[in-house]
Design a protein around this motif. Structure first.
Motif, PDB file in Angstrom:
ATOM      1  N   ALA A 136      33.182  -5.773   7.713  1.00 21.24           N
ATOM      2  CA  ALA A 136      33.373  -5.372   9.112  1.00 21.24           C
ATOM      3  C   ALA A 136      34.840  -5.121   9.423  1.00 21.24           C
ATOM      4  O   ALA A 136      35.184  -4.130  10.081  1.00 21.24           O
ATOM      5  CB  ALA A 136      32.815  -6.453  10.038  1.00 21.24           C
ATOM      6  N   LEU A 140      36.520  -1.567  10.543  1.00 21.40           N
ATOM      7  CA  LEU A 140      37.326  -1.416  11.761  1.00 21.40           C
ATOM      8  C   LEU A 140      38.697  -0.831  11.445  1.00 21.40           C
ATOM      9  O   LEU A 140      39.199   0.037  12.172  1.00 21.40           O
ATOM     10  CB  LEU A 140      37.471  -2.763  12.472  1.00 21.40           C
ATOM     11  N   TYR A 141      39.313  -1.309  10.363  1.00 20.16           N
ATOM     12  CA  TYR A 141      40.608  -0.761   9.974  1.00 20.16           C
ATOM     13  C   TYR A 141      40.469   0.715   9.583  1.00 20.16           C
ATOM     14  O   TYR A 141      41.285   1.548   9.978  1.00 20.16           O
ATOM     15  CB  TYR A 141      41.207  -1.561   8.815  1.00 20.16           C
ATOM     16  N   SER A 144      40.139   2.771  12.661  1.00 18.50           N
ATOM     17  CA  SER A 144      41.408   2.937  13.383  1.00 18.50           C
ATOM     18  C   SER A 144      42.323   3.950  12.689  1.00 18.50           C
ATOM     19  O   SER A 144      43.045   4.681  13.356  1.00 18.50           O
ATOM     20  CB  SER A 144      42.108   1.593  13.523  1.00 18.50           C
TER      21      SER A 144
END
Length: 150
Positions: A136, A140-141, A144
């Protein structure tokens, strides 16, 4: 008295619906299926990546056309899924390597009812959760980076 054959009584069989029902399985089975699904997904990505990269032999126009196809929001979502799949598959694979080596397993015991899996102790559950959390965080990284503005 005539004995009924095992195939005669099918009323208690759930079929594929029962097989796919995740609520009837524990964390070990969920981890098993996620490992298999991420492996198949990564294989599909690998084949697609080879096809995409082979377009370089078609010249700059073929390469640019493929890049236009992959540099879309859908292409970025696929990459985010690949990041998550590869992170989970790697972290869970490392957990499985330790498990097969005998590290982190519970002590062997007599299998008494209610047949709790001795191998799925807090260390094993923690390993599964760590693999999920790492996946997860990596997703998310990746999101981004791919969707973040400059």
């Amino acid at each position: 008295m005539e004995k009924a054959s095992p195939s005669a009584d099918r009323s208690n069989r759930e079929g594929i619906v029962g097989w796919l029902n995740p609520s009837r399985y524990g964390w070990e089975r969920v981890s098993y299926w996620l490992q298999r699904l991420t492996g198949v997904g990564l294989l599909a990505y690998f084949i697609g990546h080879i096809y995409e990269t082979s377009n370089l032999t078609g010249g700059i126009n073929a390469w640019n056309a493929m890049m236009e196809l992959t540099q879309t929001p859908l292409g970025h979502m696929v990459l985010i899924l690949v990041i998550g799949m590869s992170t989970f598959h790697s972290a869970n694979g490392i957990r499985l390597i330790f498990t097969h080596g005998g590290k982190g397993l519970g002590k062997a015991g007599r299998p008494d009812y209610p047949y709790d899996a001795a191998s799925l102790n807090y260390r094993q559950k923690s390993g599964i959760w760590i693999a999920l959390i790492l996946a997860a965080v990596a997703m998310l990284y990746g999101a981004s980076v791919l969707f973040g503005g400059e």
